[in-house]
Structures are given as C-alpha cells and as structure tokens.
Write an enzyme that holds these catalytic residues in place. Sequence first.
Site, PDB file in Angstrom:
ATOM      1  N   CYS A  53       0.827  -1.209   0.000  1.00  0.00           N
ATOM      2  CA  CYS A  53       0.000   0.000   0.000  1.00  0.00           C
ATOM      3  C   CYS A  53       0.860   1.257   0.000  1.00  0.00           C
ATOM      4  O   CYS A  53       1.713   1.431   0.872  1.00  0.00           O
ATOM      5  CB  CYS A  53      -0.906  -0.025   1.236  1.00  0.00           C
ATOM      6  SG  CYS A  53      -1.787   1.516   1.527  1.00  0.00           S
ATOM      7  N   TYR A 184      -5.534   6.781  -8.831  1.00  0.00           N
ATOM      8  CA  TYR A 184      -6.750   6.040  -8.490  1.00  0.00           C
ATOM      9  C   TYR A 184      -7.959   6.588  -9.236  1.00  0.00           C
ATOM     10  O   TYR A 184      -8.858   5.840  -9.625  1.00  0.00           O
ATOM     11  CB  TYR A 184      -6.987   6.076  -6.979  1.00  0.00           C
ATOM     12  CG  TYR A 184      -6.037   5.191  -6.209  1.00  0.00           C
ATOM     13  CD1 TYR A 184      -6.342   3.860  -5.977  1.00  0.00           C
ATOM     14  CD2 TYR A 184      -4.826   5.682  -5.749  1.00  0.00           C
ATOM     15  CE1 TYR A 184      -5.470   3.028  -5.301  1.00  0.00           C
ATOM     16  CE2 TYR A 184      -3.940   4.866  -5.066  1.00  0.00           C
ATOM     17  CZ  TYR A 184      -4.268   3.544  -4.848  1.00  0.00           C
ATOM     18  OH  TYR A 184      -3.395   2.723  -4.177  1.00  0.00           O
TER      19      TYR A 184
END
Length: 340
Positions: A53, A184
């Site tokens: 992440c 994203y």
Amino acid sequence: MNEHSGGDGDGYVTPGAEYNRDTHYITTRITADGRDGYPVEAGRYRLVAARACPWANRALIVRRLLGLEDALSLGLCGPTHDERSWTFDLDPDGLDPVLQIPRLQDAYFARDPEYSRGITVPAVVDVPTGRVVTNDYPQITLDFATEWTALHRDGAPDLYPEPLRDEIDEVAELVYQDVNNGVYRCGFAGSQRAYDRAFDRLFARLDWLEERLTSRRYLVGETITEADVRLFTTLARFDAVYHGHFKCNRNLLASMPALWGYARDLFQTPGFGDTIDFGQIKQHYYIVHTDINPTQIVPKGPDPSGWLTPHGREELGGTPFGDGTPPPPPRAREAVPAWA
C-alpha cells in the site's frame, strides 16, 4: 489502504461516476503531551502496515528514517485482502504475534464494535487494549516527525522543518490531489469522461513536477522532507502498476528524465528503496482489483533493476539528511526479500 468503492458489491468502480475516496479517518492523535489520551510512549503502540500500500509505505519510510523501530513495533499484513479486512497471513498461524488477531478489522472493532468505514492501513494500535488509535495516514507521519522527537535516533533528519512547512503542505496537497489520488481516479473511473479528466490532471501535474525537479534535487528545500516521502511511494509503483493496471499510460516514469532520476535517487537512499517490495505491490493491485483485472494474472515485468542505475542527481546539490545521518540497515526481520 483498503480502497473501498462506492459501487455495488465488492467492486472498486462505480459505473458512470468519478472515483471519490472516503477520507473520514479516525483522527485521534498520539502526541508528546497526550492530549487525546494517547501519549508518546516507547513500546506501547504497534504500527500495522502493508508493503503493498502506498499510503502505508509512507509510514514505513518515516519510521525507518527517524529510527523509531525500537519505540514502535511493526505488524505487516499480506499483499491481498478481501472486502472485510487486511489479514496477517504472512505470520505463523495467520495471527499477528503481538496483537494475536487474524484480521486488522479486529483492532478496529475493539475501538468501535459498530465501525463501518474502511479497514485501512496504516493504522497505529494501542497494544495494551488492542484498539486502533488512528488511521489518519497524513497526520501519522507528521506526528512521527514532530511529536515523537524524544524517541528519534541520533542523526534523525528533520522531515518537517518549521520554516518550510507552508511550502511542504502546499506541494504535498497538489501532489495528493493530482498524483497520489490521481492515479486512483484514473484506475477506478466509471466513465470515459471521468477517466479523461483524471488522466489529463495527472500528467499535467507530472509535467509540472518534471520541470520543478529539473533544477532542484528535492521538492522543497535542500534535504528530504515529508513532501518527498509522499511523492515517492506513488512513483515507485508507477511503471509496475499504474501505467498498465490503472491506464496511466501516456508514458512511463522511466521516460521522464528528471522524475525518473529523482525517483532513483530516493530509491537508492537508505530508508526508501529498502521498504519497497515490487512482488507484493503487483500482487495487491492485480489480484485484489478483480473488476479491473478479472483474471487476477500478475505480470512478470517490468525489470526492477533499473532502479539501481546511476542517477547523477548529486550534481544539483543538497544532501539527503542535512546535518543528520542515514538510518542503519533494516532489521533482519523487517528486510524486504531480495528480488527474484
């Protein structure tokens, strides 16, 4: 971070819509004066992260740079998760050895049995109670730099120098909106229009960064700061994941000379590249995002060896740690496996 979607089922894409990140975090802070009920205290807290992440990767880097390993233990989740939670599948019997839980979700529910938002990393857990204290990832690293100073190693750099804070904040916000979250917005776009807008914003900002970094070694000032940490974790994933998986494919990072040199410079700086696990990064994105990659096939490339090639950025001046020193090598139990 567990990238929860606003769409139906377990997907990450809402058809016809832009991607909107849930930014409602647990904002309790761990501070020197303990004003929120959680004072800085060596050995009391556990950082739970995942190498996959980018948001958690920030905390891993800052913990290394500041030398907080003895004061703040580390729990690592595996690279994949389901709709419920990150899991401790890398540990024996699937249990975190300190918290004795199989899922990070358990620490969130210990804090609030009705907790209904994303089960995200990084999270800092109060070990005596097993409760999440905070998952407010932008504030976590700033507090490591400013509130945990009594526990910093000798020679720790100042990642958030007071005279530069306004500029660091300004640059970091632009990078967050258009780059960190921009990839994203591309990858989870639910319409062509949403994707096109996100794509154009992303590459306009990368072009701005390319120009800024052509004549300066670091984003703000003459040393590494919080702004560099925040940009680096996205750049480290760009060619391996975002270029293909998230369709951020105007060009590779490796074709932008200043940004690619800057990224390699940081990667080769102790505390940065030694937190990067390209295998786990690719597994996370290509396996978890099944509505984008339904086959869950993980690509073998790109070859990561280019990250170790000379960058020549020393000619721009500046020193990574200012008056400080590099962190020592990672502890053996926290070292990233060598590339296959």
